[in-house]
Design an enzyme around this catalytic site. Structure first.
Site, short mmCIF file in Angstrom:
data_model
loop_
_atom_site.label_atom_id
_atom_site.label_comp_id
_atom_site.label_asym_id
_atom_site.label_seq_id
_atom_site.Cartn_x
_atom_site.Cartn_y
_atom_site.Cartn_z
N ASP A 82 0.81 -1.21 0.00
CA ASP A 82 0.00 0.00 0.00
C ASP A 82 0.85 1.26 0.00
O ASP A 82 2.07 1.21 0.20
CB ASP A 82 -0.97 0.00 1.19
N GLU A 160 -9.49 -1.76 5.13
CA GLU A 160 -10.08 -1.32 6.39
C GLU A 160 -11.36 -2.12 6.66
O GLU A 160 -11.87 -2.81 5.77
CB GLU A 160 -10.39 0.17 6.29
#
Ligand code: PGA
Length: 260
Positions: A82, A160
């Site tokens: 990421d 998330e």
């Protein structure tokens, strides 16, 4: 494996280590073994790499193995999980900077084999860029090994709570806890980006092996939920319970709530 793992014990796919350093050295040895094995076979070793506090000692040990025990990374192809969005690669808070600082500046990985999401592309190009990142991973036959940390909210990469099981690389909104935990690196909460590019859960679970490293007491509650709790998109790491190729590597503090 080093023989100083005096209290190291293994239960199925759970490896418990006395402290963070031993857990990190254990993880580094798993990675080094894979790299060497693939070298013997004349194959690339395709690694999915993570950032954050958790993997820093793993990288330190890999550097030590390179410098003192002739571990070469010439066959390594890496894909980072990421990157914040937007952020420039030279920004001190960027994961590009992080990876150079903690690993790549000190080993012999070929620059063309290092992949970290570029988060300085314009919003209209992101979707195309993310698809390209996925295609590149696939072009190497997928990830041989994915190294993961876990966020206090159960995220893996920047997947998330609420991320779907079939998510692939994409632009994501960062959870408030994730932004709060990043505040120390950015100085103030206002400076923490609200978004990031993250490899998806589907991409992660396609890896042939996954090492999830959880260190310290601040991870004890969430790792217990991830391992023993209900499988739910609210705790993205819980999805790994269904994946046989995962090894959880915990230090004693992180394992505080695990029933041994
Ligand atoms: P940390 O982050 O290693 O800095 O705790 C882990 C993660 O967010 O995956």
């Amino acid at each position: 494996m080093s023989n100083n793992f005096n209290t190291h014990s293994k239960v199925n796919n759970l490896t418990l280590c006395t402290d963070a350093e031993q857990a990190s050295i254990y993880a580094a040895n798993q990675i080094a073994e894979l790299i060497r094995e693939h070298q013997k076979q004349g194959k690339p070793a395709v690694l999915g790499l993570a950032t954050g506090k958790t993997p820093t000692t793993v990288y330190k040990e890999l550097i030590r193995l390179h410098q003192n025990e002739s571990l070469s990374f010439h066959n390594v192809v890496s894909f980072n999980l990421d990157e914040y969005y937007p952020i420039g690669p030279k920004d001190l808070q960027s994961y590009t900077y992080f990876m150079r600082h903690y690993l790549f500046n000190h080993i012999d990985c070929k620059p063309q084999n290092i992949h970290i999401p570029h988060a300085d592309c314009s919003p209209d190009r992101i979707e195309h860029y993310c698809k390209d990142y996925e295609d590149k991973i696939a072009s190497f036959g997928g990830l041989d090994l994915q190294l993961l940390g876990i966020g206090r909210n159960g995220h893996i990469g920047f997947n998330e709570p609420g991320s779907s099981f079939d998510s692939t690389t994409r632009l994501v909104d960062l959870h408030s806890l994730t932004r709060k935990d990043a505040e120390k690196n950015f100085g103030t909460i206002e400076n923490v980006p609200h978004q990031a590019i993250s490899v998806g859960i589907h991409t992660i679970i396609q890896a042939k092996r996954i090492l999830l490293l959880a260190l310290g007491k601040e991870k004890s509650e969430i790792i217990s939920k991830a391992l023993n709790g209900e499988i739910s998109t609210e705790v993205p790491a819980s999805l790994l319970q269904t994946i046989p190729q995962v090894e959880y590597i915990l230090d004693r503090d992180a394992a505080a709530f695990i029933d041994r």
